[in-house]
Scaffold this active site. Structure first.
Site, PDB file in Angstrom:
ATOM      1  N   PRO A  52       0.820  -1.212   0.000  1.00  0.00           N
ATOM      2  CA  PRO A  52       0.000   0.000   0.000  1.00  0.00           C
ATOM      3  C   PRO A  52       0.852   1.260   0.000  1.00  0.00           C
ATOM      4  O   PRO A  52       1.718   1.411   0.844  1.00  0.00           O
ATOM      5  CB  PRO A  52      -0.790  -0.119   1.308  1.00  0.00           C
ATOM      6  CG  PRO A  52       0.064  -0.961   2.202  1.00  0.00           C
ATOM      7  CD  PRO A  52       0.841  -1.879   1.315  1.00  0.00           C
ATOM      8  N   ASP A  91      -2.123   3.022   2.539  1.00  0.00           N
ATOM      9  CA  ASP A  91      -1.483   3.142   3.839  1.00  0.00           C
ATOM     10  C   ASP A  91      -1.922   4.499   4.400  1.00  0.00           C
ATOM     11  O   ASP A  91      -1.470   5.535   3.916  1.00  0.00           O
ATOM     12  CB  ASP A  91       0.040   3.096   3.627  1.00  0.00           C
ATOM     13  CG  ASP A  91       0.762   2.715   4.895  1.00  0.00           C
ATOM     14  OD1 ASP A  91       0.150   2.775   5.966  1.00  0.00           O
ATOM     15  OD2 ASP A  91       1.957   2.361   4.785  1.00  0.00           O
ATOM     16  N   TRP A 544       4.399   0.449   9.950  1.00  0.00           N
ATOM     17  CA  TRP A 544       4.949  -0.709   9.222  1.00  0.00           C
ATOM     18  C   TRP A 544       4.411  -2.027   9.766  1.00  0.00           C
ATOM     19  O   TRP A 544       4.410  -3.035   9.069  1.00  0.00           O
ATOM     20  CB  TRP A 544       6.477  -0.692   9.265  1.00  0.00           C
ATOM     21  CG  TRP A 544       7.031   0.429   8.438  1.00  0.00           C
ATOM     22  CD1 TRP A 544       7.603   1.579   8.894  1.00  0.00           C
ATOM     23  CD2 TRP A 544       7.025   0.532   7.011  1.00  0.00           C
ATOM     24  NE1 TRP A 544       7.955   2.383   7.850  1.00  0.00           N
ATOM     25  CE2 TRP A 544       7.619   1.773   6.683  1.00  0.00           C
ATOM     26  CE3 TRP A 544       6.577  -0.294   5.982  1.00  0.00           C
ATOM     27  CZ2 TRP A 544       7.769   2.197   5.365  1.00  0.00           C
ATOM     28  CZ3 TRP A 544       6.732   0.130   4.664  1.00  0.00           C
ATOM     29  CH2 TRP A 544       7.318   1.359   4.362  1.00  0.00           C
ATOM     30  N   GLN A 580      12.668  -0.691  -0.115  1.00  0.00           N
ATOM     31  CA  GLN A 580      11.689  -1.486   0.644  1.00  0.00           C
ATOM     32  C   GLN A 580      12.297  -2.781   1.183  1.00  0.00           C
ATOM     33  O   GLN A 580      11.650  -3.489   1.939  1.00  0.00           O
ATOM     34  CB  GLN A 580      10.469  -1.803  -0.224  1.00  0.00           C
ATOM     35  CG  GLN A 580       9.705  -0.580  -0.684  1.00  0.00           C
ATOM     36  CD  GLN A 580       8.800   0.019   0.388  1.00  0.00           C
ATOM     37  OE1 GLN A 580       8.828  -0.393   1.548  1.00  0.00           O
ATOM     38  NE2 GLN A 580       8.012   1.008   0.008  1.00  0.00           N
ATOM     39  N   TRP A 584       9.087  -2.478   3.743  1.00  0.00           N
ATOM     40  CA  TRP A 584       7.920  -3.330   3.502  1.00  0.00           C
ATOM     41  C   TRP A 584       8.279  -4.800   3.287  1.00  0.00           C
ATOM     42  O   TRP A 584       7.643  -5.681   3.845  1.00  0.00           O
ATOM     43  CB  TRP A 584       7.083  -2.798   2.327  1.00  0.00           C
ATOM     44  CG  TRP A 584       5.748  -3.453   2.295  1.00  0.00           C
ATOM     45  CD1 TRP A 584       4.794  -3.418   3.280  1.00  0.00           C
ATOM     46  CD2 TRP A 584       5.231  -4.286   1.257  1.00  0.00           C
ATOM     47  NE1 TRP A 584       3.703  -4.175   2.899  1.00  0.00           N
ATOM     48  CE2 TRP A 584       3.937  -4.713   1.662  1.00  0.00           C
ATOM     49  CE3 TRP A 584       5.723  -4.705   0.016  1.00  0.00           C
ATOM     50  CZ2 TRP A 584       3.144  -5.534   0.874  1.00  0.00           C
ATOM     51  CZ3 TRP A 584       4.922  -5.515  -0.774  1.00  0.00           C
ATOM     52  CH2 TRP A 584       3.644  -5.935  -0.339  1.00  0.00           C
ATOM     53  N   LYS A 617      18.272  12.993  -7.419  1.00  0.00           N
ATOM     54  CA  LYS A 617      16.882  12.635  -7.137  1.00  0.00           C
ATOM     55  C   LYS A 617      15.956  13.518  -7.970  1.00  0.00           C
ATOM     56  O   LYS A 617      16.239  14.699  -8.148  1.00  0.00           O
ATOM     57  CB  LYS A 617      16.586  12.922  -5.654  1.00  0.00           C
ATOM     58  CG  LYS A 617      16.515  11.696  -4.783  1.00  0.00           C
ATOM     59  CD  LYS A 617      16.064  12.106  -3.385  1.00  0.00           C
ATOM     60  CE  LYS A 617      15.665  10.914  -2.555  1.00  0.00           C
ATOM     61  NZ  LYS A 617      15.219  11.253  -1.221  1.00  0.00           N
ATOM     62  N   LYS A 620      10.948  18.274  -7.531  1.00  0.00           N
ATOM     63  CA  LYS A 620      10.034  19.279  -8.060  1.00  0.00           C
ATOM     64  C   LYS A 620      10.654  20.662  -8.007  1.00  0.00           C
ATOM     65  O   LYS A 620      10.589  21.423  -8.953  1.00  0.00           O
ATOM     66  CB  LYS A 620       8.741  19.278  -7.242  1.00  0.00           C
ATOM     67  CG  LYS A 620       7.563  18.769  -8.031  1.00  0.00           C
ATOM     68  CD  LYS A 620       6.277  19.067  -7.301  1.00  0.00           C
ATOM     69  CE  LYS A 620       5.106  18.693  -8.202  1.00  0.00           C
ATOM     70  NZ  LYS A 620       3.821  18.939  -7.605  1.00  0.00           N
TER      71      LYS A 620
END
Ligand SMILES: [Zn+2]
Ligand SMILES: [Zn+2]
Length: 974
Positions: A52, A91, A544, A580, A584, A617, A620
């Site tokens: 999620p 999530d 988590w 992850q 996760w 990275k 924006k």
């Protein structure tokens, strides 16, 4: 969020984009996805768990990558005959959304939240969760991802939270849930400990410049230890605010130390660091081992009453194995509450454990008066100033280091000893024989990782170094920890369901009771031990725990769907990006092993991180990447999917996203495919029925069917292994082979009626239709357009079955064709070197060298193909020495005339095109000739008329346009 990027003008949507958007509608209107799940599946269910995403942010390129890949696997397994339910999840809890609400409501501290009221705060959090749903849905649709979005599960649903409670109760029964004190990374703004994994995942370490200070600790009674008067031990720290909490000095027992005279003082430090600290001139008074220093007492820098009252060891030199001589003085200032090593040493040595900070990072009433009530950072400056005044500072330097910050609010974290609830990753569960960690390591060996090095590499390392899991957060918006403790005795109760709460609570628990704070906090229980009142412990659960519980909690297990869960666990497949592995992937694996004593998933793919073209990275505020919406409008989702899934990001490597590479994918793959398909479409009506293309006598047909069979095998193997990069390579090569060789050499074949035309068209149809299935998982849109245009058997390519190879792959034929192509390009190079254009026929090409062409079964056909492409009258095989080709470049008058003829035909064809005529139109087209051109035209009359559909050749004075060929001129009129 402040967005300073200048908005680029929205481009006009490309034809590709418009075609794809229409297909999104088609799939929805015809319920193609739903039908792919509802129908009978030959192979049963393929279980996919969707990690999620946080419901609090806009989707970005990383999400699009994950979506594209998840979709590709789902479509592939569906075509293979599996049922692949795909359910979206959100999530909803935790710090990400809490800090969003704080900003929105202008709340500065945790206290502000308490003043506002947890009820209002959480209501706002709940309302904010769904604000980005429509953005997500737009991207999910546009990228072509099929997923059940409307029926999504949410971690904030009561039924989901109840499953988390059930799991925690089960872990409590297994003796894996405990409360303990430990030094953890701690955010003074959010007032909660955080897990190291959370910080590492998003890499919220920042380079900062701190002041490193070397402090002098005055030895008490130095004579007793054989040391001179006025001896000071030098210790070094980058966190001067911890100095009031100093209770010990740690040295390495085996490290060599020296005593050095400086002025009236004697200074103790590691021998190895002497020169760095004091220069090479320092006068050594004595040399000692670290073990000789152990037990020396020193004057505390500050008086803390609670520390003074301690009856065990305090303010003395201790031996510790974590001391090194890489930095500082080789003596570690030990503040047990503010360092992991310090804390463990304090436990071992029985040092006083006195907390000097409040929860929001201010010095408390136990702290020295100098800094009391001050925020710790400010306090640190006062401490420095004070120690300098007192002559206790040896040196202050600027110190540049990488320091952890809160991944949500950006506040610099501190290490702080706090009470927290843990899950015992390093414990042996009740009834077990191995620790959870050992079981996690064992189960990991059974998991198929893609790329495979992650299994024994990165993931294994993470497992080996795993600490116990700190699962409590001193926050508001998450599943409340279902632990009630007695106010009168040490008894604790862990509640595993709403029914259990109802049975135990003193107050009635209404149906549908919201399990969130603050409502849950109002329920009290009666202590089964002393009949006293039990209140809920105020913490909530680490989010988590929630996302790691997804395999069972999304099904409200065990209250509901018992049988469904048992069939769906462990899952077949999960995928997310590399970070992850710490979160996760790790937490889902941990929950699987702790709760069910098994791995939670069988196959896992980790992608890398997509970076901007500049290698940074995607940001924006830096504006270093193009809005994916713009790229989707320009190049479409198929190109984006193919580009991403063919890139090294699929091998868990970081990859720079370049718009020009996406553009190249669009023109090399999407356009090439589309042009191949539209060329075929022009002749679609003429395609004969009932032809077995594998029986074609034409070597080109046999070759392309063999290549197609090879591609089917390669893509199947690749996708069976959850790898898309080799599949994309294979598809790319095939699209190019088909377009630049097969189609190019077959165009002439369909201009003349007959068997060869029939085979060519039938082969094109079979190839393109089969190819549409092979590319369907990766490029679902163009696959669908082609499939529907080619009249596949099903309503959608995505409801059709995965193709089987059509023929045995003929490796020798591929080699021969490769040779033929190599010969062709060498010959064309020779032409170009001699500056003779391809339209000019030449007499002879000699082919030499070591290759199989000479002995090939298809030698004659292949030589014909080469001769046509290179435009030579004859090819002979030479001896095997020397170059691959030798081209006879002599242009005889005869050959020159033929060249003129080709030029003339081309010019007439161009004229026809300019006039908008189709190849088969036969209008009144007249060639006007005089003198020399008349002789020429008469000589080649038949060829000319056949190739250009001329209706007449005439003498005339005027014409619409004039063509010059060599020294001749021709007129043309329509
Ligand atoms: Zn924070
Ligand atoms: Zn009690």
């Amino acid at each position: 969020m402040a967005d300073t990027t200048p908005q680029k003008a929205a481009p006009v949507k490309s034809d590709t984009a418009l075609r794809e958007e229409a297909l999104v509608q088609f799939w929805k209107e015809h319920n193609i996805f739903e039908r792919s799940i509802d129908r009978k599946s030959a192979k049963g269910e393929f279980v996919f768990y969707d990690g999620p995403p946080f419901a609090t942010g806009m989707p970005h390129m990383g999400h699009l990558l994950a979506s594209a890949y998840k979709d590709a696997v789902g479509r592939y397994k569906t075509m293979q005959g599996y049922r692949v339910p795909r359910r979206w999840g959100w999530d909803c809890h935790g710090l990400p959304i809490e800090s969003l609400v704080e900003k929105k409501l202008g709340l500065k501290t945790k206290k502000d939240i308490e003043v506002l009221g947890v009820e209002k705060f959480n209501a706002e959090a709940r309302a904010s969760v769904q604000q980005f749903v429509s953005d997500w849905e737009w991207y999910v649709d546009r990228i072509g991802r099929w997923v059940d979005f409307k029926n999504s599960y949410k971690t904030m649903d009561n039924s989901y939270m109840e499953s988390v409670w059930w799991a925690l109760k089960r872990l409590h029964e297994k003796k894996l849930l405990y409360e303990g004190n430990r030094v953890l990374m701690y955010c003074t703004h959010c007032e909660t400990p955080l897990a190291k994994a959370e910080i590492q995942m998003d890499n919220t370490y920042k380079d900062v410049i701190d002041e490193a200070v070397t402090v002098k600790f005055k030895v008490i009674d130095p004579k007793k230890h054989g040391l001179p008067e006025n001896t000071y031990i030098l210790a070094w720290t980058t966190t001067p605010w911890t100095l009031p909490g100093n209770v010990g000095l740690a040295v390495g027992a085996e490290i060599d130390y020296v005593v050095v005279k400086q002025g009236a003082e004697q200074l103790v430090l590691a021998k190895e660091l002497l020169e760095k600290m004091l220069g090479s001139e320092a006068a050594i008074t004595a040399s000692v081992k670290g073990s000789d220093l152990v037990g020396i007492k020193y004057e505390p820098l500050y008086t803390v009453a609670a520390v003074e009252a301690h009856t065990g060891k305090r303010h003395e030199v201790l031996a510790a194995d974590f001391v090194t001589t890489t930095d500082g003085t080789g003596v570690v200032h030990t503040a047990v509450m503010y360092g992991e090593d310090d804390y463990n040493l304090g436990k071992k040595e029985g040092l006083p454990m006195v907390q000097l900070l409040t929860q929001n990072g201010h010095y408390n009433e136990k702290a020295p008066e100098l800094v009391r009530d001050m925020f710790y950072k400010k306090g640190g400056r006062y401490v420095l100033e004070d120690l300098e005044k007192r002559g206790r500072v040896f040196k202050i330097e600027k110190y540049n280091h990488s320091y952890p910050h809160c991944y949500r609010c950006g506040t610099a974290l501190i290490y702080n000893a706090v009470s927290s609830w843990f899950l015992g990753i390093n414990s042996i569960p009740e009834g077990g024989t191995k620790t959870i960690k050992e079981r996690m390591l064992e189960e990991n060996k059974e998991i198929n990782w893609v790329p495979d090095h992650l299994r024994d590499g990165r993931f294994n390392n993470i497992l080996e170094g795993a600490p116990d899991w700190t699962i409590s957060r001193n926050r508001f918006w998450a599943t409340p920890l279902p632990i009630w403790r007695c106010t009168g005795c040490p008894e604790k109760s862990v509640i595993g369901s709403v029914d259990e709460l109802r049975a135990r609570a003193k107050q009635p628990v209404p149906e549908g009771q919201d399990l969130h704070r603050p409502y849950i906090d109002s329920f009290t229980l009666t202590c089964e031990h002393c009949q006293g009142e039990m209140k809920r412990t105020p913490e909530v659960v680490d989010c988590w725990v929630e996302s790691g519980s997804m395999p069972f909690a999304e099904l409200s297990y065990p209250r509901e769907n018992k049988d469904v869960f048992e069939k769906r666990f462990p899952g077949d497949f999960i995928t997310e990006y590399i970070a992850q592995t710490r979160t996760w992937f790790y937490y889902t694996h941990a929950m699987g092993v702790m709760v069910f004593d098994t791995k939670a998933f069988k196959n896992v793919t980790s992608t890398g991180t997509i970076l901007a073209a500049d290698g940074e990275k995607m940001s924006k505020s830096k504006g270093n990447y193009t809005d994916p919406k713009i790229n989707l409008d320009l190049y479409g989702a198929d190109a984006l999917r193919f580009y991403l899934m063919g890139s090294p990001v699929m091998q868990a490597e970081d990859t720079n996203f370049r718009d020009e590479d996406l553009k190249e994918t669009h023109s090399r793959i999407i356009n090439m495919l589309w042009n191949s398909y539209t060329f075929y479409s022009m002749y679609a009506k003429e395609v004969p029925q009932g032809i077995d293309v594998t029986k074609s006598p034409n070597v080109l047909d046999r070759w392309i069917i063999s290549r197609l069979s090879q591609v089917i095998t390669e893509v199947t193997t690749s996708l069976d292994g959850y790898e898309t990069t080799p599949a994309c390579r294979s598809i790319r090569d095939f699209v190019e082979d088909y377009s630049t060789w097969y189609l190019r050499r077959s165009r002439e074949r369909i201009k003349e009626e007959g068997d060869d035309k029939a085979y060519a068209l039938a082969t094109m149809r079979t190839t393109l239709l089969t190819l549409s299935k092979v590319i369907a998982p990766i490029m679902p849109f163009i696959a669908e357009s082609m499939y529907q245009g080619l009249k596949g058997n099903e309503e959608s390519v995505h409801l059709d079955a995965w193709p089987q190879p059509l023929a045995t792959v003929s490796v020798p034929l591929h080699a021969d064709m490769d040779t033929a192509r190599a010969v062709t390009s060498a010959a064309l190079e020779a032409r170009s070197a001699a500056k003779i254009k391809v339209r000019q026929p030449l007499a002879l090409l000699t082919v030499s060298g070591e290759h199989s062409l000479a002995k090939s079964f298809d030698k004659e056909s292949l030589l014909e193909i080469i001769a046509a492409e290179v435009n030579v009258k004859e090819i002979v095989m030479g001896d095997t020495s020397g170059q691959l080709v030798a081209l006879d470049t002599i242009v005889t008058p005869e050959l020159q005339a033929e060249g003129y003829l080709r030029d003339l035909i081309r010019a007439v064809q161009d004229f026809r095109k300019q006039k908008g005529l189709n190849p088969n139109d036969v209008p009144t087209l007249t060639l006007t000739v005089t003198g020399e051109s008349k002789v020429f035209a008469e000589r080649y009359r038949d060829e000319l008329i056949k190739a250009t559909h001329l209706t007449g050749i005439a003498f005339a004075d005027t014409a619409e346009t004039t063509i010059t060929v060599g020294a001749m001129s021709f007129g043309l009129s329509l």
